[in-house]
Motif scaffolding. Structure first.
Motif, PDB file in Angstrom:
ATOM      1  N   THR A 255       7.598  -8.681   4.368  1.00 41.30           N
ATOM      2  CA  THR A 255       7.035 -10.024   4.502  1.00 41.30           C
ATOM      3  C   THR A 255       6.428 -10.398   3.155  1.00 41.30           C
ATOM      4  N   VAL A 256       6.788 -11.566   2.646  1.00 42.26           N
ATOM      5  CA  VAL A 256       6.186 -12.033   1.387  1.00 42.26           C
ATOM      6  C   VAL A 256       5.136 -13.087   1.724  1.00 42.26           C
ATOM      7  N   CYS A 257       3.881 -12.795   1.385  1.00 42.78           N
ATOM      8  CA  CYS A 257       2.787 -13.740   1.620  1.00 42.78           C
ATOM      9  C   CYS A 257       2.401 -14.398   0.292  1.00 42.78           C
ATOM     10  N   HIS A 258       1.793 -15.574   0.373  1.00 40.40           N
ATOM     11  CA  HIS A 258       1.410 -16.295  -0.854  1.00 40.40           C
ATOM     12  C   HIS A 258       0.294 -17.269  -0.541  1.00 40.40           C
ATOM     13  N   SER A 259      -0.008 -18.136  -1.496  1.00 43.24           N
ATOM     14  CA  SER A 259      -1.190 -18.996  -1.346  1.00 43.24           C
ATOM     15  C   SER A 259      -1.095 -19.933  -0.132  1.00 43.24           C
ATOM     16  N   LYS A 260       0.104 -20.171   0.367  1.00 41.71           N
ATOM     17  CA  LYS A 260       0.238 -21.087   1.522  1.00 41.71           C
ATOM     18  C   LYS A 260       0.336 -20.322   2.851  1.00 41.71           C
ATOM     19  N   THR A 261       0.278 -19.015   2.804  1.00 40.33           N
ATOM     20  CA  THR A 261       0.381 -18.210   4.038  1.00 40.33           C
ATOM     21  C   THR A 261      -0.817 -18.509   4.944  1.00 40.33           C
ATOM     22  N   ARG A 262      -0.553 -18.733   6.236  1.00 42.31           N
ATOM     23  CA  ARG A 262      -1.623 -19.181   7.151  1.00 42.31           C
ATOM     24  C   ARG A 262      -2.633 -18.083   7.451  1.00 42.31           C
ATOM     25  N   ASP A 263      -2.156 -16.881   7.830  1.00 45.03           N
ATOM     26  CA  ASP A 263      -3.114 -15.840   8.212  1.00 45.03           C
ATOM     27  C   ASP A 263      -2.764 -14.545   7.473  1.00 45.03           C
ATOM     28  N   LEU A 264      -3.181 -14.528   6.208  1.00 47.96           N
ATOM     29  CA  LEU A 264      -2.866 -13.376   5.350  1.00 47.96           C
ATOM     30  C   LEU A 264      -3.390 -12.073   5.968  1.00 47.96           C
ATOM     31  N   ALA A 265      -4.623 -12.128   6.495  1.00 48.68           N
ATOM     32  CA  ALA A 265      -5.251 -10.907   7.032  1.00 48.68           C
ATOM     33  C   ALA A 265      -4.397 -10.308   8.149  1.00 48.68           C
ATOM     34  N   ALA A 266      -3.858 -11.166   9.019  1.00 46.78           N
ATOM     35  CA  ALA A 266      -3.060 -10.662  10.143  1.00 46.78           C
ATOM     36  C   ALA A 266      -1.791  -9.982   9.624  1.00 46.78           C
ATOM     37  N   HIS A 267      -1.136 -10.596   8.638  1.00 48.54           N
ATOM     38  CA  HIS A 267       0.067  -9.974   8.061  1.00 48.54           C
ATOM     39  C   HIS A 267      -0.289  -8.639   7.416  1.00 48.54           C
ATOM     40  N   ALA A 268      -1.357  -8.628   6.610  1.00 44.65           N
ATOM     41  CA  ALA A 268      -1.729  -7.421   5.869  1.00 44.65           C
ATOM     42  C   ALA A 268      -2.099  -6.293   6.834  1.00 44.65           C
ATOM     43  N   ARG A 269      -2.816  -6.637   7.887  1.00 45.59           N
ATOM     44  CA  ARG A 269      -3.286  -5.625   8.849  1.00 45.59           C
ATOM     45  C   ARG A 269      -2.138  -4.928   9.573  1.00 45.59           C
ATOM     46  N   ALA A 270      -0.994  -5.595   9.660  1.00 52.48           N
ATOM     47  CA  ALA A 270       0.159  -5.013  10.369  1.00 52.48           C
ATOM     48  C   ALA A 270       1.015  -4.146   9.431  1.00 52.48           C
ATOM     49  N   ALA A 271       0.651  -4.076   8.161  1.00 53.68           N
ATOM     50  CA  ALA A 271       1.533  -3.453   7.160  1.00 53.68           C
ATOM     51  C   ALA A 271       1.235  -1.972   6.932  1.00 53.68           C
ATOM     52  N   ASP A 272       2.324  -1.204   6.760  1.00 60.06           N
ATOM     53  CA  ASP A 272       2.187   0.199   6.336  1.00 60.06           C
ATOM     54  C   ASP A 272       2.010   0.257   4.822  1.00 60.06           C
ATOM     55  N   ILE A 273       2.539  -0.777   4.143  1.00 58.53           N
ATOM     56  CA  ILE A 273       2.474  -0.844   2.677  1.00 58.53           C
ATOM     57  C   ILE A 273       2.043  -2.251   2.291  1.00 58.53           C
ATOM     58  N   VAL A 274       1.048  -2.347   1.423  1.00 57.07           N
ATOM     59  CA  VAL A 274       0.638  -3.659   0.909  1.00 57.07           C
ATOM     60  C   VAL A 274       0.715  -3.612  -0.617  1.00 57.07           C
ATOM     61  N   VAL A 275       1.427  -4.587  -1.186  1.00 52.87           N
ATOM     62  CA  VAL A 275       1.459  -4.728  -2.653  1.00 52.87           C
ATOM     63  C   VAL A 275       0.770  -6.054  -2.972  1.00 52.87           C
ATOM     64  N   ALA A 276      -0.354  -5.987  -3.669  1.00 51.50           N
ATOM     65  CA  ALA A 276      -1.123  -7.205  -3.983  1.00 51.50           C
ATOM     66  C   ALA A 276      -0.883  -7.596  -5.428  1.00 51.50           C
ATOM     67  N   ALA A 277      -0.345  -8.799  -5.617  1.00 54.47           N
ATOM     68  CA  ALA A 277      -0.012  -9.270  -6.979  1.00 54.47           C
ATOM     69  C   ALA A 277      -0.308 -10.758  -7.073  1.00 54.47           C
ATOM     70  N   THR A 278      -1.608 -11.081  -7.021  1.00 53.63           N
ATOM     71  CA  THR A 278      -1.978 -12.502  -6.991  1.00 53.63           C
ATOM     72  C   THR A 278      -2.835 -12.929  -8.177  1.00 53.63           C
ATOM     73  N   GLY A 279      -3.535 -11.981  -8.816  1.00 53.87           N
ATOM     74  CA  GLY A 279      -4.484 -12.373  -9.864  1.00 53.87           C
ATOM     75  C   GLY A 279      -5.782 -12.921  -9.278  1.00 53.87           C
ATOM     76  N   ARG A 280      -6.081 -12.569  -8.018  1.00 54.94           N
ATOM     77  CA  ARG A 280      -7.354 -12.998  -7.397  1.00 54.94           C
ATOM     78  C   ARG A 280      -8.167 -11.785  -7.004  1.00 54.94           C
ATOM     79  N   ARG A 281      -9.315 -11.628  -7.662  1.00 54.93           N
ATOM     80  CA  ARG A 281     -10.167 -10.458  -7.439  1.00 54.93           C
ATOM     81  C   ARG A 281     -10.658 -10.403  -5.979  1.00 54.93           C
ATOM     82  N   ASN A 282     -10.693  -9.174  -5.438  1.00 56.23           N
ATOM     83  CA  ASN A 282     -11.186  -8.950  -4.067  1.00 56.23           C
ATOM     84  C   ASN A 282     -10.413  -9.729  -2.999  1.00 56.23           C
ATOM     85  N   LEU A 283      -9.166 -10.025  -3.282  1.00 54.33           N
ATOM     86  CA  LEU A 283      -8.342 -10.736  -2.291  1.00 54.33           C
ATOM     87  C   LEU A 283      -8.120  -9.865  -1.054  1.00 54.33           C
TER      88      LEU A 283
END
Ligand SMILES: Nc1nc2c(c(=O)[nH]1)N[C@@H](CN(C=O)c1ccc(C(=O)N[C@@H](CCC(=O)O)C(=O)O)cc1)CN2
Length: 285
Positions: free
Chosen positions: A186-214
């Motif tokens: 799943t590719v999430c981005h600035s327009k993703t509605r519920d980032l936390a829900a997507h991230a919480r379901a993931a076995d692997i998270v790659v964060a590449a946004t340039g936003r600290r503490n995202l």
């Protein structure tokens, strides 16, 4: 901290030893691998990255040329320099550091690099071929992340992976590489509605946004692998990523630090790509 640290510096050391051996073998055959590094403008972070790339070449037996231009350089002059580097037989890889000043069209510049010297893997020929799994070069940052998964035995087949960020340099190629390895992505981005829900379901998270503490601990599934591609500064000017490292370390199974995680691997994979370019050229000579 419960998470195991994925050490990009240690892994880079191992991979660079192999690069140095391959560079020495090529040099002995009269084909020293060569990388051209081009920097336009005076972005301080870019200056550090470029210096580190040139030093990595020196340390591992690669020839490098370094062109440093003022921010006022014209697009036409930059294109003319790339044309000369495309024809230079000592140069196997060409790297134009991004971002470029606003008056220069980055797309035009990337497309001017010969695909067989595009060691960043950004040319449309290589980006397109990534869709079939057979590019000449893979973009260095996601390629480095794939090496980290391999080295640390992170199972990708059947894993749920969330990539946060959709840049051409990291997010999009990262998603392609993970799909290729059998992950459900799943590719999430600035327009993703519920980032936390997507991230919480993931076995692997790659964060590449340039936003600290995202990415915070409450957004991570226990035992998940968390890869931090972010490169930010905190209020004190200290380098940090997109992930709340202290918090997420208490939940994740594996985590990369910033600095010392993905950053060094980006430079290492640039060396690997340059060696591969030189080996191809030597075999065709
Ligand atoms: N032509 C390219 N431009 C850019 C790329 C790229 O792959 N090709 N990626 C990024 C920046 N980048 C490479 O150029 C890069 C970023 C960070 C590091 C790194 O080693 N970081 C260190 C910390 C360095 C510091 O002290 O500031 C770390 O994380 O340990 C290397 C390369 C954008 N542009």
């Amino acid at each position: 901290m419960t998470a195991k640290l994925i050490d990009g510096l240690a892994l880079s050391k191992t991979l660079r030893a192999d690069v140095a051996a391959r560079a020495a073998a090529l040099t002995a055959r009269g084909h020293q691998p060569g990388l051209a590094v081009v920097l336009v403008g005076d972005n301080p972070a870019s200056e550090v990255y470029v210096r580190n790339k040139v030093k990595a070449c020196e340390d591992n037996g690669l020839y490098s040329s370094y062109d440093r231009y003022p921010a006022t350089l014209s697009e036409a002059d930059l294109l003319a320099r790339i044309d000369a580097l495309n024809r230079d037989s000592r140069i196997h890889g060409i790297l134009v550091q991004l971002p470029l000043p606003a008056h220069i069209d980055s797309h035009k510049v990337i497309e001017a690099i010969a695909p067989e010297k595009d060691v960043d893997g950004f040319h449309v020929a290589n980006a397109g071929a990534l869709m079939t799994g057979k590019p000449l070069f893979r973009p260095c940052t996601p390629y480095g992340v794939m090496k980290m998964f391999e080295a640390y035995g992170i199972e990708l087949q059947g894993a749920n992976a969330v990539v946060i960020g959709r840049s051409n340099i990291v997010g999009k190629p990262m998603a392609m590489m993970l799909i290729d390895a059998g992950a459900t992505v799943t590719v999430c981005h600035s327009k993703t509605r519920d980032l936390a829900a997507h991230a919480r379901a993931a076995d692997i998270v790659v964060a590449a946004t340039g936003r600290r503490n995202l990415l915070t601990a409450d957004m991570v599934k226990p035992g998940a692998t968390v890869i931090d591609v972010g490169m930010n500064r905190d209020e004190a000017g200290k380098l940090c990523g997109d992930v709340d490292f202290a918090g997420v370390s208490t939940v994740a199974g594996h985590i990369t630090p910033v600095p010392g995680g993905v950053g060094p691997m980006t430079i290492t994979m640039l060396l690997v790509n340059t060696i591969e370019a030189a080996e191809r050229a030597a075999n065709e000579a």
